[in-house]
Write a protein that holds these residues in place. Structure first.
Motif, short mmCIF file in Angstrom:
data_model
loop_
_atom_site.label_atom_id
_atom_site.label_comp_id
_atom_site.label_asym_id
_atom_site.label_seq_id
_atom_site.Cartn_x
_atom_site.Cartn_y
_atom_site.Cartn_z
N SER A 129 42.74 46.14 39.61
CA SER A 129 41.70 46.98 40.18
C SER A 129 40.35 46.62 39.58
N LEU A 130 39.30 47.00 40.30
CA LEU A 130 37.93 46.76 39.88
C LEU A 130 37.29 48.07 39.46
N SER A 131 36.43 48.01 38.45
CA SER A 131 35.63 49.18 38.12
C SER A 131 34.66 49.45 39.28
N PRO A 132 34.24 50.69 39.47
CA PRO A 132 33.36 51.00 40.60
C PRO A 132 32.10 50.15 40.66
N LEU B 272 49.38 44.20 54.64
CA LEU B 272 48.18 44.30 53.82
C LEU B 272 48.04 45.69 53.22
N HIS B 273 47.72 45.73 51.93
CA HIS B 273 47.35 46.96 51.23
C HIS B 273 45.99 46.74 50.58
N ILE B 274 45.06 47.67 50.78
CA ILE B 274 43.75 47.61 50.12
C ILE B 274 43.82 48.51 48.90
N LEU B 275 43.74 47.91 47.71
CA LEU B 275 44.03 48.61 46.47
C LEU B 275 42.80 49.15 45.77
N TRP C 258 33.18 43.71 46.55
CA TRP C 258 34.43 43.12 46.09
C TRP C 258 35.60 44.08 46.36
N TRP C 259 36.70 43.49 46.85
CA TRP C 259 37.91 44.25 47.09
C TRP C 259 39.07 43.59 46.33
N VAL C 260 40.05 44.40 45.96
CA VAL C 260 41.35 43.88 45.52
C VAL C 260 42.38 44.28 46.57
N VAL C 261 43.15 43.30 47.03
CA VAL C 261 44.13 43.56 48.08
C VAL C 261 45.47 42.96 47.67
#
Length: 647
Positions: free
Chosen positions: A19-22, A294-297, A305-308
């Motif tokens: 995951s990414l920080s906001p 697909l899952h958007i995490l 930026w997205w983590v998927v």
């Protein structure tokens, strides 16, 4: 076929939950360490150089979420499965962890986070009264907390991004629910009534950024849930999106503006739908690049930026970092790279009929020998492999579902020579409310008949050997195992049950105090233990009333700290089987609750299950020494060389 080691399938994953920080500067994920999971944190630009911050074999988190200050991470912990969850914070700059809900015996959970209050969170906690959760406001920097809203008997609160309570949900008679609007301190007025038939398929998902409306999934007046918007002042409803014949099950909103961007339907597979052209382009890139579901995490506040993740049935989940401006995916890691190149098998989607005309979405996996499946039913050319011994996997809930994708238990069983059939019986979610509500008060009734219908199909289609049928499941699935061995005692060769309710009346009487607000829902969905008629039905459907019918071997396991199903159920079952001399194996996990979470216990359960299946059906098994069973696992029974006189 070479046996895939159980550790490869059931051991802790190599890496999960990125995951990414906001603000997009930091990156975190969970990594395998000492048999458990450790949380690693670093900078997004150098994500391969993260450092371990917290966790390990005993204390590793299973999930986490970032605070909006991009410095603190929140994670839940309980004590050995007692479900008294506490909310902990981790300061990623200092490495300090803090229990934000440090009172003994409380059960707490994060209720809301907001970019408007980046260092504060709302927590639901039953410190004042074990039966109700009040809202507390907690400062993650200092740990200071204060009660901000006292719960007078509600099931749920809806708050806006300023942490203001806008709606509350209460249970009504016969399983209906009502949302009420707070118009002044202590003053509520009805906002939305949801009939009992819609109570599990109609839910408010969140408040708009301007605070004037809420979005909801709504099945009222139709069979499947659509996406709607309610004006908070007038109550007027607008339809935002709907799909013919399919429930909308997930919603994607902009992380900062809360604008609707997309949604998911999920019948056979997860399908994404966009609400705008920009999101449509993103989803197209993500769908075309990797395939799979697909899952958007995780996404940054600015959406840069997205983590998927992409999930397939024949590979471990793979995670990627999506650069939205460049429309480019950067591979991160696989959850289980050691699975690459192993003989994993595909999962075929089926629609199986019930005896009363319903259709059950189901998934079949078979060993890689013939037959070759050509649609449904199976072709008559069964070749060299079929009919196989079959495991009927029964999901828990029961208000859940099985889905297409990689499943460790399925791949394990197929690798040991079994066909595996996982069924969405009536009462499962995601297939319309009529199918869901058809399971009301049908525990052990029509829900059980659906499982038998699925087995009958597998036998008639030439998939399953009727002499080598196994039924396996946990929680409700465990109940279905016991029901099968008592209601149809000659059908299955054996059963495997994890934490099964044995006595339905006792199960409903002894739910945790904070479940008491759901009494009417349970009465409608399972049965009413408060009435003589209800008790009569529940007693008839309880395996405890028919244990004298069990004649086939049974392996069952239980967590000693289970707050949902009493340990007395499992101990009593063991005593009856011991007295009657029925072949059985009982594993009591002293440091677990309703779900096994410790890696050594997960490994032990599957090792014992494999030994049990091999003893009953002569299927292949990886060598296992009972002397390696952890000290916290107590074994009894009259199988696998145990002393039947030593309970």
């Amino acid at each position: 076929m070479t046996l895939i080691p159980r550790e490869t399938l059931f051991g802790a994953p190599v890496a999960i939950a990125p995951s990414l920080s906001p603000d997009g500067r930091r990156f975190a994920y969970l990594e395998r360490s000492d048999g458990g999971l450790v949380l690693r944190v670093g900078w997004r630009r150098r994500w391969r150089s993260t450092v371990p911050m917290f966790g390990g074999a005993e204390a590793g988190p299973s999930s986490y979420t970032w605070c909006y200050d991009s410095r603190h991470i929140l994670f839940p912990r309980d004590e050995s499965g007692d479900e008294n969850w506490h909310v902990f914070s981790l300061d990623v700059e200092t490495g300090q962890t803090r229990d934000l809900t440090p009172w003994p015996g409380v059960a707490a959970g994060v209720a809301a986070l907001s970019p408007r209050h980046p260092t504060q969170i709302l927590v639901l906690m039953n410190r004042r009264d074990p039966a109700v959760h009040d809202l507390w406001r907690v400062d993650v920097e200092t740990g200071e907390s204060r009660e901000v809203f006292r719960n007078t008997g509600f099931m749920r609160f809806i708050v806006d991004d300023d942490f203001t309570v806008r709606l509350a949900q209460e249970a009504l008679e016969d399983g209906a629910v009502r949302y009420l609007r707070l118009t002044a301190p202590g003053t509520w007025e009805p906002f939305l009534d949801i009939p009992a038939e819609d109570a599990l398929t109609t839910v408010i998902t969140g408040v708009t950024r301007d605070g004037r409306a809420v979005h909801a999934l709504d099945s009222r007046g139709r069979d499947v849930a659509r996406l709607v918007r309610f004006d908070l002042e007038s109550g007027a409803m607008d339809v935002v999106a709907e799909e013919e014949g399919e429930d909308i099950v997930e919603v994607l909103v902009h992380p900062e503006t809360f604008r609707l961007q997309g949604y998911v339907t999920h019948r056979l597979r997860r399908i994404w739908h966009s609400c705008d052209e920009e999101t449509a382009r993103d989803l197209q890139v993500l769908a075309d690049t990797h395939g799979g579901d697909l899952h958007i995490l995780s996404r940054t506040l600015d959406q840069a930026w997205w983590v998927v993740s992409h999930a397939r049935e024949t590979a471990a989940t793979r995670f990627s970092l999506y650069d939205r401006q460049a429309r480019r995916l950067e591979p991160l890691f696989s959850a289980r790279p050691e699975l690459d190149g192993l003989p994993l098998v595909p999962m075929q989607s089926l629609s199986l009929p019930t005896r009363d005309g319903l259709e059950m979405v189901s998934y079949l996996s078979t060993p890689p020998q013939p037959p070759i499946l050509q649609g449904s039913p199976i072709t008559e050319d069964t070749g060299g492999g079929a009919p196989w011994p079959l495991v009927l996997l029964v999901h828990g809930g029961p208000w859940g579902r099985v889905a297409w994708g990689y499943d460790a238990a399925t791949q394990w069983l197929v690798n040991r020579g079994f066909a595996v059939l996982a069924v969405n019986f009536r009462g499962s979610v995601g297939f319309g409310k009529a199918f869901l509500n058809a399971g009301d008060r049908e525990w052990g009734g029509a829900m059980q008949q659906d499982l038998i219908d699925a087995v009958d199909w597998a036998v008639s289609a030439g998939v399953a050997d009727p002499r080598r049928l196994v039924v396996m499941g946990g929680s409700y699935g465990g109940y279905a195992v016991l029901r099968a061995l008592t209601e149809t005692p000659e059908l299955f060769a054996c059963g495997i049950a994890l934490c099964p309710p044995v006595d339905l009346i006792g199960f409903l009487r002894n739910v945790p105090p904070y479940w008491s607000r759901m009494a009417e829902i349970f009465a409608r969905r399972i049965g009413d233990h408060r009435s003589a008629e209800g008790r009569k039905m529940l007693k008839a459907r309880s395996p405890s009333s028919h244990l004298d019918r069990i004649s086939r071997p049974l392996f069952f396991a239980h967590g000693a700290n289970d707050v949902r199903v009493s340990r007395d159920d499992a101990d009593g079952l063991a005593a009856v089987l011991r007295t009657r001399g029925v072949p059985h194996l009982y594993a009591l996990f002293e440091n677990e609750g309703h779900v096994l979470v410790r890696p050594e216990n997960i490994a032990t359960f599957h090792a014992l299950a494999e030994e049990f299946l091999s003893a009953v059906l002569k299927t292949p098994a990886q060598p296992f020494d009972l002397a390696t069973v952890p000290p916290a696992v107590r074994l009894s029974g009259n199988m696998l060389g145990l002393d039947p006189g030593n309970p």
